[in-house]
Design an enzyme around this catalytic site. Structure first.
Site, short mmCIF file in Angstrom:
data_model
loop_
_atom_site.label_atom_id
_atom_site.label_comp_id
_atom_site.label_asym_id
_atom_site.label_seq_id
_atom_site.Cartn_x
_atom_site.Cartn_y
_atom_site.Cartn_z
N GLN A 35 7.12 36.23 41.74
CA GLN A 35 8.37 36.97 41.90
C GLN A 35 8.14 38.46 41.67
O GLN A 35 7.72 38.87 40.59
CB GLN A 35 9.40 36.44 40.89
CG GLN A 35 10.65 37.27 40.77
CD GLN A 35 11.44 37.39 42.06
OE1 GLN A 35 11.34 38.40 42.75
NE2 GLN A 35 12.19 36.35 42.39
N SER A 51 30.82 35.50 44.18
CA SER A 51 30.78 35.16 45.60
C SER A 51 30.39 33.70 45.82
O SER A 51 30.94 33.02 46.68
CB SER A 51 29.79 36.09 46.31
OG SER A 51 29.59 35.70 47.65
N GLY A 56 30.01 29.46 48.04
CA GLY A 56 28.80 28.67 47.89
C GLY A 56 27.57 29.50 48.19
O GLY A 56 27.65 30.71 48.46
N GLN A 59 22.48 30.88 51.83
CA GLN A 59 21.09 30.83 52.24
C GLN A 59 20.31 30.00 51.23
O GLN A 59 20.29 30.32 50.04
CB GLN A 59 20.51 32.24 52.33
CG GLN A 59 19.10 32.28 52.90
CD GLN A 59 18.58 33.70 52.97
OE1 GLN A 59 18.70 34.48 52.02
NE2 GLN A 59 17.99 34.07 54.10
N GLY A 76 14.28 33.25 46.19
CA GLY A 76 15.67 32.94 45.90
C GLY A 76 16.00 32.83 44.42
O GLY A 76 17.04 32.26 44.06
N GLU A 77 15.14 33.39 43.55
CA GLU A 77 15.41 33.27 42.10
C GLU A 77 16.74 33.91 41.73
O GLU A 77 17.46 33.41 40.86
CB GLU A 77 14.28 33.91 41.30
CG GLU A 77 14.50 33.81 39.79
CD GLU A 77 13.37 34.42 38.98
OE1 GLU A 77 13.60 34.67 37.77
OE2 GLU A 77 12.28 34.64 39.53
N ARG A 79 19.48 34.05 43.49
CA ARG A 79 20.54 33.11 43.84
C ARG A 79 20.61 31.97 42.83
O ARG A 79 21.70 31.49 42.47
CB ARG A 79 20.29 32.56 45.25
CG ARG A 79 20.83 33.42 46.37
CD ARG A 79 20.19 33.08 47.71
NE ARG A 79 18.89 33.72 47.85
CZ ARG A 79 17.96 33.31 48.70
NH1 ARG A 79 18.16 32.25 49.46
NH2 ARG A 79 16.82 33.96 48.79
N ASN A 111 11.66 39.22 49.60
CA ASN A 111 12.25 40.27 48.78
C ASN A 111 12.32 41.59 49.54
O ASN A 111 13.28 42.35 49.39
CB ASN A 111 11.45 40.45 47.49
CG ASN A 111 11.94 39.54 46.38
OD1 ASN A 111 12.95 39.79 45.75
ND2 ASN A 111 11.22 38.44 46.16
N ARG A 114 15.36 42.35 51.53
CA ARG A 114 16.58 42.72 50.82
C ARG A 114 16.74 44.23 50.83
O ARG A 114 15.77 44.97 50.94
CB ARG A 114 16.53 42.23 49.36
CG ARG A 114 16.21 40.75 49.24
CD ARG A 114 17.43 39.91 49.56
NE ARG A 114 17.06 38.49 49.69
CZ ARG A 114 17.89 37.57 50.14
NH1 ARG A 114 19.10 37.91 50.53
NH2 ARG A 114 17.52 36.31 50.24
#
Length: 288
Positions: A35, A51, A56, A59, A76-77, A79, A111, A114
């Site tokens: 990460q 959100s 829900g 992704q 996705g950590e 999330r 990442n 993003r």
């Protein structure tokens, strides 16, 4: 060979756009070892959790299986953390069997897609892409790239692979990366923290050359008043400025004011003329 492998690694990230294959309990997931993020802002996590409660997780997370029915998060950590704040018991995931090189590349590229990465996180992600492309540890990647920059004829296939990898990421070449931004990962912790808060990395690299922590703090405070890169470079390149000048140190105090553009700007025409006259007298005394 290397180009084909790189295409396969990036394809792992493209799988994130596919429908989720399953859901797993949040407790069966653990953060990924590759990460790039080391700081998760609590405010933005709370916003994401709000959100998620409403819509829900849109992704799915990309994970790879581990022993005992557990999974390592590849991408996705953030999330996953927000899902826990939102009170979810399960999250949607894509389960992929990835080796370390593939997982490292997928985590980095996901990442970099993003928009809210700070410079430290972006540089670390790009370094991971380079390390995966070169098949070396991250600690060796910059030195390897410098060696390839000096002698590209020694490994033209690796040079081509780096060109392709950084070309797909956009913004900068790998040569520009090692010469300009890679050094932010070597900055002292206090300066890295300032970069995460939004300090221009060019100013951070200048301040990072200062060994004394008190001096660095003084310079970091100065950046909040709008000091330019050129002014900061002149200040650091000149005589060392103590964090707390004493009354018995007029050389340092006067020198600091002379180098401060804001101090000079506050002088009216009369005071500026007086200062310039005194400077000419001082110059004559020092040259005598």
């Amino acid at each position: 060979m290397i180009g084909a492998r790189l295409t396969g690694l990036v394809a792992s990230v493209d799988d994130l756009s596919q429908p989720a294959t399953t859901t797993v309990p949040v407790g069966s997931l653990r953060p990924g070892v590759f990460q790039p993020r080391v700081h998760f802002d609590e405010a933005t996590l709370s916003d994401l959790a709000r959100s998620i409660r409403q819509q829900g997780i849109l992704q799915p997370l990309l994970v790879r299986p581990e022993a005992g029915g557990h999974y390592e998060i590849v991408a996705g950590e953030r999330r996953w953390r927000a899902a826990q704040l939102a009170g979810l018991d399960e999250v949607p995931v894509l389960i992929r069997t990835l080796n370390d090189a593939e997982a490292r590349m997928a985590a980095a590229v996901e990442n970099l897609q993003r928009e809210n990465l700070n410079v430290i996180e972006e540089v670390r992600a790009r370094l991971q892409v380079a390390a995966a492309t070169l098949d070396v540890p991250e600690s060796e990647a910059v030195a390897r790239m410098f060696a390839l920059d000096r002698h590209p004829e020694a490994a033209p296939d690796l040079v081509a692979a780096l060109d392709a990898a950084f070309g797909s990421l956009g913004r900068e070449t790998w040569r520009s990366f090692i010469r300009n931004r890679a050094a932010v990962l070597n900055l002292p912790p206090d300066v890295q923290a300032a970069v995460r808060e939004g300090l221009d990395y060019r100013k951070a690299l200048i301040i990072g050359r200062v060994k004394d922590a008190g001096e660095r703090l003084t310079l970091l405070e100065r950046t909040q008043s709008g000091i330019t890169v050129q002014e900061l470079r002149a200040l650091v390149s000149g005589p060392r400025v103590p964090a707390h000048p004493t009354p018995d140190d007029p050389w340092t105090t006067v020198g600091r004011h002379l180098l401060d553009a804001q101090s000079r700007a506050r002088l009216d025409h009369r005071k500026r003329s007086q200062v310039e006259k005194l400077l000419r007298q001082l110059e004559a005394l020092l040259e005598a």
